[in-house]
Design a protein around this motif. Structure first.
Motif, PDB file in Angstrom:
ATOM      1  N   TRP A  35       0.850  -1.186   0.000  1.00  0.00           N
ATOM      2  CA  TRP A  35       0.000   0.000   0.000  1.00  0.00           C
ATOM      3  C   TRP A  35       0.886   1.236   0.000  1.00  0.00           C
ATOM      4  O   TRP A  35       1.835   1.333   0.782  1.00  0.00           O
ATOM      5  CB  TRP A  35      -0.925   0.027   1.212  1.00  0.00           C
ATOM      6  N   TYR A  36       0.540   2.153  -0.887  1.00  0.00           N
ATOM      7  CA  TYR A  36       1.175   3.458  -0.954  1.00  0.00           C
ATOM      8  C   TYR A  36       0.078   4.515  -0.950  1.00  0.00           C
ATOM      9  O   TYR A  36      -1.068   4.232  -1.270  1.00  0.00           O
ATOM     10  CB  TYR A  36       1.992   3.630  -2.246  1.00  0.00           C
ATOM     11  N   ARG A  37       0.444   5.727  -0.613  1.00  0.00           N
ATOM     12  CA  ARG A  37      -0.498   6.819  -0.749  1.00  0.00           C
ATOM     13  C   ARG A  37       0.205   8.028  -1.366  1.00  0.00           C
ATOM     14  O   ARG A  37       1.411   8.173  -1.259  1.00  0.00           O
ATOM     15  CB  ARG A  37      -1.130   7.214   0.577  1.00  0.00           C
ATOM     16  N   GLN A  38      -0.590   8.872  -2.016  1.00  0.00           N
ATOM     17  CA  GLN A  38      -0.048  10.058  -2.650  1.00  0.00           C
ATOM     18  C   GLN A  38      -0.917  11.243  -2.248  1.00  0.00           C
ATOM     19  O   GLN A  38      -2.116  11.277  -2.556  1.00  0.00           O
ATOM     20  CB  GLN A  38      -0.009   9.919  -4.170  1.00  0.00           C
ATOM     21  N   ILE A  39      -0.292  12.166  -1.579  1.00  0.00           N
ATOM     22  CA  ILE A  39      -0.969  13.378  -1.142  1.00  0.00           C
ATOM     23  C   ILE A  39      -0.720  14.442  -2.194  1.00  0.00           C
ATOM     24  O   ILE A  39       0.424  14.840  -2.410  1.00  0.00           O
ATOM     25  CB  ILE A  39      -0.454  13.844   0.241  1.00  0.00           C
ATOM     26  N   ALA A  78      -8.168   8.404  11.658  1.00  0.00           N
ATOM     27  CA  ALA A  78      -7.887   9.244  10.498  1.00  0.00           C
ATOM     28  C   ALA A  78      -7.863  10.730  10.856  1.00  0.00           C
ATOM     29  O   ALA A  78      -8.685  11.215  11.639  1.00  0.00           O
ATOM     30  CB  ALA A  78      -8.926   8.999   9.412  1.00  0.00           C
ATOM     31  N   THR A  79      -6.914  11.438  10.260  1.00  0.00           N
ATOM     32  CA  THR A  79      -6.841  12.886  10.414  1.00  0.00           C
ATOM     33  C   THR A  79      -6.971  13.530   9.036  1.00  0.00           C
ATOM     34  O   THR A  79      -6.900  12.852   8.008  1.00  0.00           O
ATOM     35  CB  THR A  79      -5.511  13.324  11.039  1.00  0.00           C
ATOM     36  N   LEU A  80      -7.146  14.840   9.018  1.00  0.00           N
ATOM     37  CA  LEU A  80      -7.304  15.540   7.744  1.00  0.00           C
ATOM     38  C   LEU A  80      -6.088  15.324   6.846  1.00  0.00           C
ATOM     39  O   LEU A  80      -6.198  15.307   5.615  1.00  0.00           O
ATOM     40  CB  LEU A  80      -7.530  17.041   7.987  1.00  0.00           C
ATOM     41  N   ARG A  81      -4.919  15.143   7.464  1.00  0.00           N
ATOM     42  CA  ARG A  81      -3.696  14.940   6.676  1.00  0.00           C
ATOM     43  C   ARG A  81      -3.654  13.589   5.986  1.00  0.00           C
ATOM     44  O   ARG A  81      -2.753  13.326   5.176  1.00  0.00           O
ATOM     45  CB  ARG A  81      -2.471  15.105   7.572  1.00  0.00           C
ATOM     46  N   ASP A  82      -4.597  12.714   6.326  1.00  0.00           N
ATOM     47  CA  ASP A  82      -4.661  11.413   5.657  1.00  0.00           C
ATOM     48  C   ASP A  82      -5.444  11.478   4.352  1.00  0.00           C
ATOM     49  O   ASP A  82      -5.538  10.467   3.644  1.00  0.00           O
ATOM     50  CB  ASP A  82      -5.299  10.379   6.584  1.00  0.00           C
ATOM     51  N   THR A  83      -6.002  12.625   4.030  1.00  0.00           N
ATOM     52  CA  THR A  83      -6.674  12.771   2.734  1.00  0.00           C
ATOM     53  C   THR A  83      -5.637  12.606   1.626  1.00  0.00           C
ATOM     54  O   THR A  83      -4.650  13.330   1.561  1.00  0.00           O
ATOM     55  CB  THR A  83      -7.343  14.146   2.629  1.00  0.00           C
ATOM     56  N   THR A 109      -7.725   4.632  -4.565  1.00  0.00           N
ATOM     57  CA  THR A 109      -8.913   5.146  -3.878  1.00  0.00           C
ATOM     58  C   THR A 109      -8.611   6.538  -3.348  1.00  0.00           C
ATOM     59  O   THR A 109      -7.642   6.711  -2.605  1.00  0.00           O
ATOM     60  CB  THR A 109      -9.316   4.257  -2.690  1.00  0.00           C
ATOM     61  N   HIS A 110      -9.452   7.484  -3.742  1.00  0.00           N
ATOM     62  CA  HIS A 110      -9.301   8.834  -3.201  1.00  0.00           C
ATOM     63  C   HIS A 110     -10.041   8.886  -1.876  1.00  0.00           C
ATOM     64  O   HIS A 110     -11.272   8.859  -1.839  1.00  0.00           O
ATOM     65  CB  HIS A 110      -9.848   9.875  -4.175  1.00  0.00           C
ATOM     66  N   LEU A 111      -9.278   8.893  -0.786  1.00  0.00           N
ATOM     67  CA  LEU A 111      -9.853   8.950   0.552  1.00  0.00           C
ATOM     68  C   LEU A 111      -9.956  10.405   0.990  1.00  0.00           C
ATOM     69  O   LEU A 111      -8.948  11.122   0.993  1.00  0.00           O
ATOM     70  CB  LEU A 111      -8.985   8.170   1.546  1.00  0.00           C
TER      71      LEU A 111
ATOM     72  N   GLY B 102       9.908  -1.725   0.442  1.00  0.00           N
ATOM     73  CA  GLY B 102       9.187  -0.535   0.018  1.00  0.00           C
ATOM     74  C   GLY B 102      10.090   0.437  -0.690  1.00  0.00           C
ATOM     75  O   GLY B 102      11.280   0.509  -0.423  1.00  0.00           O
ATOM     76  N   TYR B 103       9.502   1.163  -1.609  1.00  0.00           N
ATOM     77  CA  TYR B 103      10.237   2.166  -2.364  1.00  0.00           C
ATOM     78  C   TYR B 103      10.081   3.509  -1.667  1.00  0.00           C
ATOM     79  O   TYR B 103       9.027   3.811  -1.122  1.00  0.00           O
ATOM     80  CB  TYR B 103       9.676   2.310  -3.775  1.00  0.00           C
ATOM     81  N   THR B 104      11.124   4.338  -1.756  1.00  0.00           N
ATOM     82  CA  THR B 104      11.056   5.699  -1.264  1.00  0.00           C
ATOM     83  C   THR B 104      11.073   6.638  -2.463  1.00  0.00           C
ATOM     84  O   THR B 104      11.996   6.573  -3.274  1.00  0.00           O
ATOM     85  CB  THR B 104      12.249   6.014  -0.345  1.00  0.00           C
ATOM     86  N   PHE B 105      10.056   7.458  -2.547  1.00  0.00           N
ATOM     87  CA  PHE B 105       9.931   8.374  -3.682  1.00  0.00           C
ATOM     88  C   PHE B 105      10.455   9.756  -3.343  1.00  0.00           C
ATOM     89  O   PHE B 105      10.360  10.211  -2.198  1.00  0.00           O
ATOM     90  CB  PHE B 105       8.463   8.505  -4.103  1.00  0.00           C
ATOM     91  N   GLY B 106      10.970  10.424  -4.359  1.00  0.00           N
ATOM     92  CA  GLY B 106      11.316  11.823  -4.238  1.00  0.00           C
ATOM     93  C   GLY B 106      10.083  12.690  -4.438  1.00  0.00           C
ATOM     94  O   GLY B 106       8.977  12.187  -4.672  1.00  0.00           O
ATOM     95  N   SER B 107      10.280  13.986  -4.363  1.00  0.00           N
ATOM     96  CA  SER B 107       9.153  14.917  -4.466  1.00  0.00           C
ATOM     97  C   SER B 107       8.818  15.276  -5.908  1.00  0.00           C
ATOM     98  O   SER B 107       7.839  15.979  -6.153  1.00  0.00           O
ATOM     99  CB  SER B 107       9.434  16.181  -3.670  1.00  0.00           C
ATOM    100  N   GLY B 108       9.623  14.803  -6.846  1.00  0.00           N
ATOM    101  CA  GLY B 108       9.273  14.936  -8.253  1.00  0.00           C
ATOM    102  C   GLY B 108       9.811  16.175  -8.942  1.00  0.00           C
ATOM    103  O   GLY B 108      10.221  17.153  -8.300  1.00  0.00           O
TER     104      GLY B 108
END
Lengths: 115, 114
Positions: A35-39, A78-83, A109-111, B102-108
């Motif tokens: 699992w990864y997430r992207q903010i 969950a906190t707002l920063r987990d969006t 999934t956009h949480l 796990g991979y560590t990503f940069g900020s792009g």
């Protein structure tokens, strides 16, 4: 990488547990669930991974069903920063000895954490 | 700070030009991965290097190339740029090939082709 299916979006109230499901019914025996997430346009962030057993770290818990065909990522409070957009990936991982090791990201999934 | 450094953060260039994106992996990591993220395609794996050698190729165009140097930093070269190459380019690193931990990503690097 095995195909994964996730709901496109989910809402969760702040302070509650966020449970994000992932279906990976064609996962093979040597594939891990990551699992990864992207903010918002930041680089994806590694959260957790597992093979068979449930896993927990400081960020989240990962529950994998006994048949390994699905899993659930749990953010306990969950906190707002987990969006963020959360990606579930099934991949060999490890020193696979060759072949494509790049991760295959789906749409995730956009949480959205609601205050 | 993830430990993976990408430069520049932003780049604006004209069609037909050539640019070089740079990535310094996290200390101790031997593998470097490049990804492209555009609005309509999501995160696409481009190429992987492990300890200086190309290890895997994904959806990388022939106009694009990469290399990993002896100090393990990597460069992604994009040439004959087209408007459609505008995207975020991410670099990731891992200790081993395959990134079991796990991979560590940069900020792009945000590339805009005008």
């Amino acid at each position: 990488d095995a195909k994964t299916t996730q709901p496109p979006s989910m809402d969760c109230a702040e302070g509650r547990a966020a449970n994000l499901p992932c279906n990976h019914s064609t996962i093979s025996g040597n594939e891990y669930v990551y699992w990864y997430r992207q903010i918002h346009s930041q680089g994806p962030q590694y959260i957790i991974h597992g093979l068979k057993n449930n896993e927990t770290n400081e960020m989240a818990s990962l529950i994998i069903t006994e048949d390994r065909k699905s899993s659930t990522l749990i953010l306990p409070h969950a906190t707002l920063r987990d969006t963020a957009v959360y990606y579930c990936i099934a991949t060999r991982g490890g020193d696979s000895g060759g072949g494509a090791d790049g991760l295959t990201f789906g749409k995730g999934t956009h949480l959205i954490i609601q205050p | 700070d993830s430990g993976v450094t990408q430069t520049p953060k932003h780049l604006i260039t004209a069609t037909g030009q050539r640019v070089t994106l740079r990535c310094s992996p996290r200390s101790g990591d031997l593998s470097v991965y490049w990804y492209q993220q555009s609005l309509d395609q999501g995160l696409q794996f481009l190429i992987q290097y492990y300890n200086g050698e190309e290890r895997a190729k994904g959806n990388i165009l022939e106009r694009f190339s990469a290399q990993q140097f002896p100090d393990l930093h990597s460069e992604l070269n994009l040439s004959s740029l087209e408007l459609g190459d505008s995207a975020l380019y991410f670099c990731a690193s891992s200790v081993a090939s395959g990134g079991k931990s796990g991979y560590t990503f940069g900020s792009g690097t945000r590339l805009t082709v005008v």
